[in-house]
Design a protein around this motif. Structure first.
Motif, PDB file in Angstrom:
ATOM      1  N   TRP A   1      -9.267  -7.066 -37.853  1.00 35.12           N
ATOM      2  CA  TRP A   1      -9.150  -8.419 -37.314  1.00 35.12           C
ATOM      3  C   TRP A   1     -10.331  -9.282 -37.735  1.00 35.12           C
ATOM      4  O   TRP A   1     -10.164 -10.456 -38.087  1.00 35.12           O
ATOM      5  CB  TRP A   1      -9.019  -8.385 -35.789  1.00 35.12           C
ATOM      6  CG  TRP A   1      -7.630  -8.065 -35.310  1.00 35.12           C
ATOM      7  CD1 TRP A   1      -7.237  -6.966 -34.601  1.00 35.12           C
ATOM      8  CD2 TRP A   1      -6.442  -8.854 -35.497  1.00 35.12           C
ATOM      9  NE1 TRP A   1      -5.882  -7.023 -34.341  1.00 35.12           N
ATOM     10  CE2 TRP A   1      -5.372  -8.166 -34.868  1.00 35.12           C
ATOM     11  CE3 TRP A   1      -6.182 -10.067 -36.129  1.00 35.12           C
ATOM     12  CZ2 TRP A   1      -4.059  -8.661 -34.858  1.00 35.12           C
ATOM     13  CZ3 TRP A   1      -4.869 -10.554 -36.122  1.00 35.12           C
ATOM     14  CH2 TRP A   1      -3.838  -9.857 -35.498  1.00 35.12           C
TER      15      TRP A   1
ATOM     16  N   PHE B   1      -9.669 -10.362 -41.153  1.00 33.86           N
ATOM     17  CA  PHE B   1      -8.642 -11.423 -41.137  1.00 33.86           C
ATOM     18  C   PHE B   1      -9.247 -12.769 -40.751  1.00 33.86           C
ATOM     19  O   PHE B   1      -8.996 -13.795 -41.406  1.00 33.86           O
ATOM     20  CB  PHE B   1      -7.539 -11.038 -40.149  1.00 33.86           C
ATOM     21  CG  PHE B   1      -6.593 -12.167 -39.824  1.00 33.86           C
ATOM     22  CD1 PHE B   1      -5.653 -12.594 -40.751  1.00 33.86           C
ATOM     23  CD2 PHE B   1      -6.656 -12.807 -38.596  1.00 33.86           C
ATOM     24  CE1 PHE B   1      -4.781 -13.639 -40.457  1.00 33.86           C
ATOM     25  CE2 PHE B   1      -5.792 -13.857 -38.289  1.00 33.86           C
ATOM     26  CZ  PHE B   1      -4.855 -14.280 -39.231  1.00 33.86           C
ATOM     27  N   LEU B   2     -10.042 -12.772 -39.706  1.00 35.51           N
ATOM     28  CA  LEU B   2     -10.598 -14.027 -39.194  1.00 35.51           C
ATOM     29  C   LEU B   2     -11.476 -14.713 -40.232  1.00 35.51           C
ATOM     30  O   LEU B   2     -11.441 -15.932 -40.395  1.00 35.51           O
ATOM     31  CB  LEU B   2     -11.389 -13.763 -37.905  1.00 35.51           C
ATOM     32  CG  LEU B   2     -10.557 -13.284 -36.712  1.00 35.51           C
ATOM     33  CD1 LEU B   2     -11.455 -12.872 -35.553  1.00 35.51           C
ATOM     34  CD2 LEU B   2      -9.575 -14.363 -36.260  1.00 35.51           C
TER      35      LEU B   2
ATOM     36  N   LYS C   1      -9.034 -14.976 -43.930  1.00 33.37           N
ATOM     37  CA  LYS C   1      -7.813 -15.790 -43.913  1.00 33.37           C
ATOM     38  C   LYS C   1      -7.959 -17.073 -43.108  1.00 33.37           C
ATOM     39  O   LYS C   1      -7.392 -18.095 -43.471  1.00 33.37           O
ATOM     40  CB  LYS C   1      -6.642 -14.975 -43.351  1.00 33.37           C
ATOM     41  CG  LYS C   1      -6.323 -13.718 -44.147  1.00 33.37           C
ATOM     42  CD  LYS C   1      -5.773 -14.055 -45.534  1.00 33.37           C
ATOM     43  CE  LYS C   1      -5.391 -12.775 -46.282  1.00 33.37           C
ATOM     44  NZ  LYS C   1      -4.781 -13.101 -47.602  1.00 33.37           N
ATOM     45  N   LEU C   2      -8.688 -16.976 -41.996  1.00 29.40           N
ATOM     46  CA  LEU C   2      -8.769 -18.171 -41.148  1.00 29.40           C
ATOM     47  C   LEU C   2     -10.042 -18.987 -41.377  1.00 29.40           C
ATOM     48  O   LEU C   2     -10.170 -20.088 -40.844  1.00 29.40           O
ATOM     49  CB  LEU C   2      -8.646 -17.790 -39.673  1.00 29.40           C
ATOM     50  CG  LEU C   2      -7.303 -17.180 -39.240  1.00 29.40           C
ATOM     51  CD1 LEU C   2      -7.194 -17.195 -37.719  1.00 29.40           C
ATOM     52  CD2 LEU C   2      -6.113 -17.913 -39.855  1.00 29.40           C
ATOM     53  N   GLY C   3     -10.967 -18.460 -42.161  1.00 27.13           N
ATOM     54  CA  GLY C   3     -12.139 -19.252 -42.491  1.00 27.13           C
ATOM     55  C   GLY C   3     -13.237 -19.287 -41.438  1.00 27.13           C
ATOM     56  O   GLY C   3     -14.075 -20.190 -41.444  1.00 27.13           O
ATOM     57  N   PHE C   4     -13.268 -18.295 -40.560  1.00 24.62           N
ATOM     58  CA  PHE C   4     -14.390 -18.210 -39.616  1.00 24.62           C
ATOM     59  C   PHE C   4     -15.648 -17.747 -40.342  1.00 24.62           C
ATOM     60  O   PHE C   4     -15.568 -17.092 -41.381  1.00 24.62           O
ATOM     61  CB  PHE C   4     -14.082 -17.185 -38.512  1.00 24.62           C
ATOM     62  CG  PHE C   4     -13.238 -17.699 -37.385  1.00 24.62           C
ATOM     63  CD1 PHE C   4     -13.811 -18.371 -36.303  1.00 24.62           C
ATOM     64  CD2 PHE C   4     -11.866 -17.506 -37.395  1.00 24.62           C
ATOM     65  CE1 PHE C   4     -13.032 -18.835 -35.266  1.00 24.62           C
ATOM     66  CE2 PHE C   4     -11.068 -17.978 -36.338  1.00 24.62           C
ATOM     67  CZ  PHE C   4     -11.658 -18.632 -35.280  1.00 24.62           C
TER      68      PHE C   4
ATOM     69  N   ILE D   1     -13.953 -12.489 -30.604  1.00 29.18           N
ATOM     70  CA  ILE D   1     -12.495 -12.599 -30.737  1.00 29.18           C
ATOM     71  C   ILE D   1     -11.897 -11.238 -31.081  1.00 29.18           C
ATOM     72  O   ILE D   1     -10.893 -10.820 -30.507  1.00 29.18           O
ATOM     73  CB  ILE D   1     -12.129 -13.655 -31.797  1.00 29.18           C
ATOM     74  CG1 ILE D   1     -12.774 -15.005 -31.437  1.00 29.18           C
ATOM     75  CG2 ILE D   1     -10.613 -13.805 -31.898  1.00 29.18           C
ATOM     76  CD1 ILE D   1     -12.516 -16.099 -32.461  1.00 29.18           C
TER      77      ILE D   1
ATOM     78  N   LEU E   1      -8.850  -8.857 -29.756  1.00 25.21           N
ATOM     79  CA  LEU E   1      -7.707  -8.513 -30.616  1.00 25.21           C
ATOM     80  C   LEU E   1      -7.567  -7.003 -30.820  1.00 25.21           C
ATOM     81  O   LEU E   1      -6.450  -6.495 -31.009  1.00 25.21           O
ATOM     82  CB  LEU E   1      -7.857  -9.209 -31.969  1.00 25.21           C
ATOM     83  CG  LEU E   1      -7.567 -10.720 -31.969  1.00 25.21           C
ATOM     84  CD1 LEU E   1      -8.127 -11.377 -33.224  1.00 25.21           C
ATOM     85  CD2 LEU E   1      -6.069 -10.980 -31.848  1.00 25.21           C
TER      86      LEU E   1
ATOM     87  N   ILE F   1      -5.102 -14.087 -25.995  1.00 22.15           N
ATOM     88  CA  ILE F   1      -6.420 -14.108 -26.636  1.00 22.15           C
ATOM     89  C   ILE F   1      -7.078 -15.458 -26.363  1.00 22.15           C
ATOM     90  O   ILE F   1      -6.487 -16.507 -26.566  1.00 22.15           O
ATOM     91  CB  ILE F   1      -6.298 -13.898 -28.160  1.00 22.15           C
ATOM     92  CG1 ILE F   1      -5.565 -12.596 -28.470  1.00 22.15           C
ATOM     93  CG2 ILE F   1      -7.680 -13.920 -28.811  1.00 22.15           C
ATOM     94  CD1 ILE F   1      -6.272 -11.335 -28.073  1.00 22.15           C
ATOM     95  N   GLN F   2      -8.311 -15.386 -25.879  1.00 18.22           N
ATOM     96  CA  GLN F   2      -9.021 -16.602 -25.474  1.00 18.22           C
ATOM     97  C   GLN F   2      -9.919 -17.092 -26.591  1.00 18.22           C
ATOM     98  O   GLN F   2     -10.988 -16.532 -26.829  1.00 18.22           O
ATOM     99  CB  GLN F   2      -9.875 -16.314 -24.232  1.00 18.22           C
ATOM    100  CG  GLN F   2      -9.113 -15.821 -23.028  1.00 18.22           C
ATOM    101  CD  GLN F   2      -8.182 -16.870 -22.449  1.00 18.22           C
ATOM    102  OE1 GLN F   2      -8.384 -18.062 -22.676  1.00 18.22           O
ATOM    103  NE2 GLN F   2      -7.147 -16.459 -21.720  1.00 18.22           N
ATOM    104  N   SER F   3      -9.506 -18.125 -27.267  1.00 22.46           N
ATOM    105  CA  SER F   3     -10.354 -18.768 -28.268  1.00 22.46           C
ATOM    106  C   SER F   3      -9.630 -20.001 -28.783  1.00 22.46           C
ATOM    107  O   SER F   3      -8.680 -19.897 -29.548  1.00 22.46           O
ATOM    108  CB  SER F   3     -10.677 -17.828 -29.426  1.00 22.46           C
ATOM    109  OG  SER F   3     -11.233 -18.555 -30.494  1.00 22.46           O
TER     110      SER F   3
ATOM    111  N   LYS G   1      -7.296 -22.712 -35.791  1.00 22.23           N
ATOM    112  CA  LYS G   1      -7.356 -22.250 -37.180  1.00 22.23           C
ATOM    113  C   LYS G   1      -6.057 -21.548 -37.576  1.00 22.23           C
ATOM    114  O   LYS G   1      -5.608 -21.641 -38.726  1.00 22.23           O
ATOM    115  CB  LYS G   1      -8.546 -21.315 -37.381  1.00 22.23           C
ATOM    116  CG  LYS G   1      -9.888 -22.070 -37.505  1.00 22.23           C
ATOM    117  CD  LYS G   1     -11.028 -21.080 -37.666  1.00 22.23           C
ATOM    118  CE  LYS G   1     -12.390 -21.741 -37.488  1.00 22.23           C
ATOM    119  NZ  LYS G   1     -12.813 -22.522 -38.656  1.00 22.23           N
TER     120      LYS G   1
ATOM    121  N   PHE H   1      -3.736 -22.524 -40.635  1.00 21.25           N
ATOM    122  CA  PHE H   1      -3.356 -21.501 -41.627  1.00 21.25           C
ATOM    123  C   PHE H   1      -1.843 -21.492 -41.847  1.00 21.25           C
ATOM    124  O   PHE H   1      -1.356 -21.272 -42.950  1.00 21.25           O
ATOM    125  CB  PHE H   1      -3.842 -20.141 -41.117  1.00 21.25           C
ATOM    126  CG  PHE H   1      -3.594 -18.982 -42.045  1.00 21.25           C
ATOM    127  CD1 PHE H   1      -4.098 -18.984 -43.340  1.00 21.25           C
ATOM    128  CD2 PHE H   1      -2.886 -17.879 -41.601  1.00 21.25           C
ATOM    129  CE1 PHE H   1      -3.889 -17.903 -44.183  1.00 21.25           C
ATOM    130  CE2 PHE H   1      -2.673 -16.786 -42.445  1.00 21.25           C
ATOM    131  CZ  PHE H   1      -3.179 -16.809 -43.738  1.00 21.25           C
TER     132      PHE H   1
END
Ligand SMILES: [Mn+2]
Ligand SMILES: [Mn+2]
Ligand SMILES: [Mn+2]
Ligand SMILES: [Mn+2]
Lengths: 218, 218
Positions: A81, A84-85, A88-91, A99, A103, B106-108, B114, B118
Motif C-alpha cells: 500500500w 501504491f500511495l 500511483k497516487l503521488g504521495f 494511511i 490499509l 480509511i481516514q484520510s 488523490k 487518479f
DNA sequence: AAATATATTTAGTCTTATCTAAATTTGCTG
DNA sequence: CAGCAAATTTAGATAAGACTAAATATATTT
C-alpha cells in the motif's frame, strides 16, 4: 479472523524479534504499541491462546510459525500500500505510513495479489524496506548502517531504519533519498557525527542519523 | 472521529432515507444492519447525542445536515474504491462491494482526493451509482426502473438498484451490463415478467429483476 | 543471601457494540 | 374507546481492549 489490534501486535512482535533477535519482553512491546504493560500482557495471553505466539509468563514471547506468517502478510500489505500511495497516487514518502497502517488491515487475499500485480511486483517499498512476496519470502539484504562505515568508504543509501515522519522530512530537507551515492569523509570521535559527500554536496549528520540509514557498500 | 460501526449506520440511514423519503424506523434500520432492534436503538441514541441524527423516541430518525454530510463522504469513498477496484485492479463488478465496505472507512481526506484524481474524477461507480464529488454534490438522475417502461419503449441500462453479488452475477450470466441498449417487447400481465431485446438477443426477465434495473429513456 | 529495584502479571473498572428478555408505547380493531 | 399486536425502548449481560492500582516474580546490589 484477527482483529486490527491483534494484527498490530503481531506486526510489532515480528519487528521486535527481527530487531533484537531475542524473546520479546512485555515492556518493550507495550512501549512500541504506546500502551501499558498490563495491556500487552493481556494481548500476549490472548495471542498465546490462539497459538500465534509462544509465550512464557515473565519470560517473554516469540511468534509461532503461524503467527509469523500472519505478521508477514500484514507487513506485505503495509508495504504494498505504501508503494501504491507513492507510485500511483503521488504521495511523498513521509506521508504514507499512517494511511498504510489502516490499509494493511483490509481483508482480501485477491485484493493484495491484484495490487501486487498492478504495482508490477515491487521488491521494496518507498523506504527501501523489502516487500514479502505472495509466499512470504523476503529478499535478504546485505546492507549495513552508515554508522558502521569507515572514513573513505562509499555506498548507496538503500533504506531507512527509522521511517517516522520527522526523520523522513529531515532527510528530504537535507535532500537525501533512497538511491543516493554517499561517501564518508570524516567521523568525529567525540560525538560520532559523520561528514559525508552526497550528490556532490558535503554535509554533516549526527551519529544518531547515521545509525538510521542503511547503506550498501560499493 | 467516528467508529466504523457509526459510519456504517450513518450510511444505511442515508440509504433508507433516500429510498423511502421518510423517517427511518428502528426496525428497518436494524434489518438492514443485520442486527437487533435494541442495537439500532442504542446506536440511534448515540448518533443523536452526537447531533448526527434527529431522533424522536418511538417515532424514528433522520440525518442532521452534519450526519448527512458524513454519510455522503462515506458513500463517496465507497464508490471511488469500487471504481478503483474495477478500473485499475481488474475486479469484476460483483466482487468489489465487500472490499469497498472496508476501504470506505480509511481516514484520510488527501487519500480520497488523490484517489479521485487518479481515477480522473469519475461520476459513476461500476454499478452506475453516482459518486458524490469533493463537495458532496451528487449528479441528479432522470432514470426510471425498467419495470416502469411500457411495451415498445427503449432505453439504456444506467444502473442497478440491487447491487448484491447474486444479482450482479445473474446479470453477467444473461450478458447484461451497464450501458446496454434495451427495448421492451412484451409485458406479462399476470406476473409482470418482461420480454426485452438486448444486444440483439431476446430474453425474458422476472418482474423482480425489472424492478432492480435503472433505465434512461431514449 | 537478603534487600531493593525493576519487570510483569493480576484484579477490578471503563467504553463500545452487541445480545436477550422484559417493559413500554403506539397503532389498529372490534 | 378498550384491548391487543406490533414496534420500540430499557435493563442487564457479555466480549474486546484499554487503564490504574495492587500483587508477585525476577534481577541487581550490597
Ligand atoms: Mn495497523
Ligand atoms: Mn515503509
Ligand atoms: Mn463499511
Ligand atoms: Mn456500488
Amino acid at each position: 479472523m484477527l482483529s486490527q489490534a491483534e494484527e498490530n501486535y503481531l506486526k510489532e512482535i515480528y519487528a521486535l524479534e527481527e530487531e533484537t533477535m531475542q524473546l520479546v519482553s512485555t515492556n518493550a512491546l507495550a512501549e512500541k504499541m504506546r500502551t501499558k504493560a498490563s495491556s500487552a500482557t493481556d494481548m500476549l495471553q490472548k495471542l498465546a491462546q490462539k497459538a500465534l505466539v509462544d509465550y512464557t509468563k515473565y519470560r517473554g514471547a516469540r511468534l509461532s510459525s503461524k503467527g509469523k506468517s500472519k505478521a508477514i502478510t500484514i507487513v506485505r500489505k503495509h508495504r504494498l500500500w505504501e508503494t501504491f500511495l507513492v507510485e500511483k497516487l503521488g504521495f511523498n514518502w513521509d506521508e504514507v505510513h499512517d494511511i498504510a497502517e489502516q490499509l494493511e488491515h483490509i481483508q482480501s487475499q485477491s485484493l493484495t495479489d491484484k495490487l501486487d500485480a498492478f504495482l508490477e511486483y515491487p521488491s521494496f517499498d518507498p523506504h527501501g524496506h523489502p516487500i514479502p512476496n505472495v509466499n512470504g519470502k523476503i529478499v535478504a539484504s546485505d546492507s549495513i548502517l552508515l554508522s558502521e562505515l569507515n572514513v573513505d568508504e562509499e555506498g548507496i543509501l538503500v533504506a531507512v531504519k527509522d521511517s517516522s515522519d520527522g526523520f523522513l522530512k529531515y532527510l528530504s530537507k537535507i535532500n537525501m533519498t533512497i538511491g543516493d551515492h554517499i561517501k564518508v569523509l570524516d567521523i568525529e570521535a567525540f560525538d560520532n557525527s559523520v561528514t559525508i559527500e552526497n550528490n556532490t554536496t558535503r554535509l554533516s549528520i549526527s551519529g544518531n542519523v547515521a545509525k538510521n540509514l542503511y547503506i550498501k557498500r560499493l
